[in-house]
Design an enzyme around this catalytic site. Structure first.
Site, PDB file in Angstrom:
ATOM      1  N   TYR A   1      -2.568  -1.170  10.399  1.00  0.00           N
ATOM      2  CA  TYR A   1      -2.580  -1.630   8.832  1.00  0.00           C
ATOM      3  C   TYR A   1      -1.322  -0.914   8.173  1.00  0.00           C
ATOM      4  O   TYR A   1      -0.656  -1.531   7.544  1.00  0.00           O
ATOM      5  CB  TYR A   1      -3.688  -0.963   8.363  1.00  0.00           C
ATOM      6  CG  TYR A   1      -3.890  -1.150   6.602  1.00  0.00           C
ATOM      7  CD1 TYR A   1      -4.289  -2.311   6.250  1.00  0.00           C
ATOM      8  CD2 TYR A   1      -3.456  -0.075   6.040  1.00  0.00           C
ATOM      9  CE1 TYR A   1      -4.380  -2.533   5.095  1.00  0.00           C
ATOM     10  CE2 TYR A   1      -3.845  -0.058   4.849  1.00  0.00           C
ATOM     11  CZ  TYR A   1      -4.246  -1.510   4.157  1.00  0.00           C
ATOM     12  OH  TYR A   1      -4.252  -1.720   2.602  1.00  0.00           O
TER      13      TYR A   1
ATOM     14  N   SER B   1       0.705  -1.180   0.054  1.00  0.00           N
ATOM     15  CA  SER B   1      -0.190  -0.024   0.012  1.00  0.00           C
ATOM     16  C   SER B   1       0.869   1.299  -0.264  1.00  0.00           C
ATOM     17  O   SER B   1       2.218   1.063   0.381  1.00  0.00           O
ATOM     18  CB  SER B   1      -0.967   0.049   1.422  1.00  0.00           C
ATOM     19  OG  SER B   1      -1.455   1.284   1.583  1.00  0.00           O
TER      20      SER B   1
HETATM   21  P1  NAD Z   1     -10.850  -7.077  -0.951  1.00  0.00           P
HETATM   22  O1  NAD Z   1     -11.545  -7.048   0.483  1.00  0.00           O
HETATM   23  O2  NAD Z   1     -11.831  -6.651  -2.069  1.00  0.00           O
HETATM   24  O3  NAD Z   1     -10.061  -8.244  -1.046  1.00  0.00           O
HETATM   25  C1  NAD Z   1      -9.387  -8.928  -0.207  1.00  0.00           C
HETATM   26  C2  NAD Z   1      -9.401 -10.507  -0.369  1.00  0.00           C
HETATM   27  O4  NAD Z   1      -8.567 -10.933   0.442  1.00  0.00           O
HETATM   28  C3  NAD Z   1     -11.120 -10.648  -0.143  1.00  0.00           C
HETATM   29  O5  NAD Z   1     -11.378 -11.454  -1.124  1.00  0.00           O
HETATM   30  C4  NAD Z   1     -10.791 -11.671   1.225  1.00  0.00           C
HETATM   31  O6  NAD Z   1     -11.732 -12.678   1.228  1.00  0.00           O
HETATM   32  C5  NAD Z   1      -9.242 -12.128   1.064  1.00  0.00           C
HETATM   33  N1  NAD Z   1      -9.014 -12.297   2.465  1.00  0.00           N
HETATM   34  C6  NAD Z   1      -8.707 -11.789   3.679  1.00  0.00           C
HETATM   35  N2  NAD Z   1      -8.480 -12.384   4.792  1.00  0.00           N
HETATM   36  C7  NAD Z   1      -8.430 -13.690   4.246  1.00  0.00           C
HETATM   37  C8  NAD Z   1      -7.884 -15.006   4.962  1.00  0.00           C
HETATM   38  N3  NAD Z   1      -7.842 -14.805   6.314  1.00  0.00           N
HETATM   39  N4  NAD Z   1      -7.883 -15.982   4.222  1.00  0.00           N
HETATM   40  C9  NAD Z   1      -8.060 -15.943   2.778  1.00  0.00           C
HETATM   41  N5  NAD Z   1      -8.537 -14.845   2.149  1.00  0.00           N
HETATM   42  C10 NAD Z   1      -8.600 -13.537   3.119  1.00  0.00           C
HETATM   43  O7  NAD Z   1      -9.751  -5.929  -0.796  1.00  0.00           O
HETATM   44  P2  NAD Z   1      -8.920  -5.184  -1.955  1.00  0.00           P
HETATM   45  O8  NAD Z   1      -8.982  -3.569  -2.204  1.00  0.00           O
HETATM   46  O9  NAD Z   1      -9.204  -6.069  -3.510  1.00  0.00           O
HETATM   47  O10 NAD Z   1      -7.556  -5.461  -1.417  1.00  0.00           O
HETATM   48  C11 NAD Z   1      -6.565  -6.163  -1.877  1.00  0.00           C
HETATM   49  C12 NAD Z   1      -5.145  -5.730  -1.577  1.00  0.00           C
HETATM   50  O11 NAD Z   1      -5.016  -4.472  -1.602  1.00  0.00           O
HETATM   51  C13 NAD Z   1      -4.918  -5.671  -0.090  1.00  0.00           C
HETATM   52  O12 NAD Z   1      -3.783  -6.568   0.388  1.00  0.00           O
HETATM   53  C14 NAD Z   1      -5.105  -4.423   0.468  1.00  0.00           C
HETATM   54  O13 NAD Z   1      -4.756  -4.168   1.613  1.00  0.00           O
HETATM   55  C15 NAD Z   1      -4.405  -3.746  -0.692  1.00  0.00           C
HETATM   56  N6  NAD Z   1      -4.782  -2.434  -0.747  1.00  0.00           N
HETATM   57  C16 NAD Z   1      -6.088  -1.867  -1.129  1.00  0.00           C
HETATM   58  C17 NAD Z   1      -6.306  -0.478  -1.161  1.00  0.00           C
HETATM   59  C18 NAD Z   1      -7.772   0.029  -1.441  1.00  0.00           C
HETATM   60  O14 NAD Z   1      -8.067   1.193  -1.387  1.00  0.00           O
HETATM   61  N7  NAD Z   1      -8.756  -1.112  -1.755  1.00  0.00           N
HETATM   62  C19 NAD Z   1      -5.460   0.559  -1.346  1.00  0.00           C
HETATM   63  C20 NAD Z   1      -4.090  -0.015  -1.013  1.00  0.00           C
HETATM   64  C21 NAD Z   1      -3.857  -1.327  -0.642  1.00  0.00           C
END
Ligand code: NAD
Length: 244
Positions: free
Chosen positions: A144, A131
């Site tokens: 986080y 991130s």
């Molecule tokens: P999301 O919540 O849509 O997807 C995250 C996925 O991880 C989900 O499908 C969830 O089921 C899975 N997950 C979580 N805990 C789990 C576990 N214990 N076992 C198996 N699977 C698990 O979120 P996203 O926005 O697509 O996030 C993807 C990545 O991007 C993450 O690492 C997040 O930190 C990072 N990110 C997101 C943003 C944002 O603004 N959305 C910004 C920066 C970084």
């Protein structure tokens, strides 16, 4: 079209916003893909490896399971993640364990087991989804931010330590992305997600927050031979909105 023909990939968090876009792009370019998430039943993929990344045995065994299901393993995308809000004083033991478990320990376990498998067949690429807050922290999400700094640092370390095995390890560092993670966060705080996403877009120099595909494009680039000289890099993908 066939950039990834003959390549086999494992994607965690494949049911989420960014993960689903990564899976679609890898497969559309010819890769065979094993998808990992708690529920992978609705996902079009070449192997389905459902499980909880907080279970050490599942995380330890995921790379081998992908290798066995696909017959090879060239690419690993550690994308699964969770976000907890609050300063340290508002962080529960449960938040701590969840954040460290999913965002740091699971990718550590997946990489630790994937690297020897990939090395034994000539190398490959690992992309971790960190991130922008892993590079420079933002307010009110202390644990986080710390977990994302940890995976960013681990990416740089692994990039150095495993380059000699022809394994490139890089990370993408997104700012806000229009996914369930962001939208449910708005909903929990009583905001309408569509309105909040539109408002947030106004303070991004490119005029909108990222869609999952914007991030997936960069992940897929880092996983591809086009990024053959990138190793240990933290690539910010932020529409021009750097964290100050
Ligand atoms: P999301 O919540 O849509 O997807 C995250 C996925 O991880 C989900 O499908 C969830 O089921 C899975 N997950 C979580 N805990 C789990 C576990 N214990 N076992 C198996 N699977 C698990 O979120 P996203 O926005 O697509 O996030 C993807 C990545 O991007 C993450 O690492 C997040 O930190 C990072 N990110 C997101 C943003 C944002 O603004 N959305 C910004 C920066 C970084």
């Amino acid at each position: 079209m066939d950039k990834f023909r003959g390549k086999a990939a494992l994607v965690t968090g494949a049911a989420g916003g960014i993960g689903a876009a990564i899976v679609r792009q890898l497969r559309s370019e010819g890769a065979i893909v094993a998808v990992a998430d708690r529920d992978v039943s609705g996902i079009e993929a070449d192997a389905h490896l459902a499980g909880n990344l907080l279970d050490p045995a599942y995380a330890d065994g995921l790379a081998q399971a992908a290798f066995e299901a696909l017959g090879a393993l060239h690419i690993v995308i550690n994308n699964a993640g969770v976000i907890t809000r609050g300063a340290v004083t508002n962080t529960t033991d449960a938040d701590w364990a969840l954040s460290l478990g999913v965002n740091v320990e699971a990718p550590f376990r997946v990489c630790r087991s994937a690297i020897p498998i990939m090395a034994s067949s000539g190398g490959g690429a690992i992309v971790n989804v960190a991130s922008c807050w892993g590079v420079r922290p933002g307010p009110n999400h202390a644990v986080y931010c710390m977990t994302k700094a940890a995976i960013a640092s681990l990416t740089q370390c692994m990039g150095m330590d495993h380059a000699h095995q022809n394994i490139r390890v890089n990370a993408v560092c997104p700012n806000e992305v229009n996914t369930p993670m962001l939208r449910t966060g708005f909903a929990k705080r009583g905001f309408d997600p569509d309105t909040a996403v539109a408002e947030l877009g106004k303070i991004v120099p490119l005029g909108r927050i990222a869609e999952p595909e914007d991030i997936a494009e960069v992940v897929v680039f880092l996983a591809s031979d086009a990024a053959s000289y990138m190793c240990g890099s933290l690539v910010e993908v932020n529409g021009g909105k750097a964290v100050g």
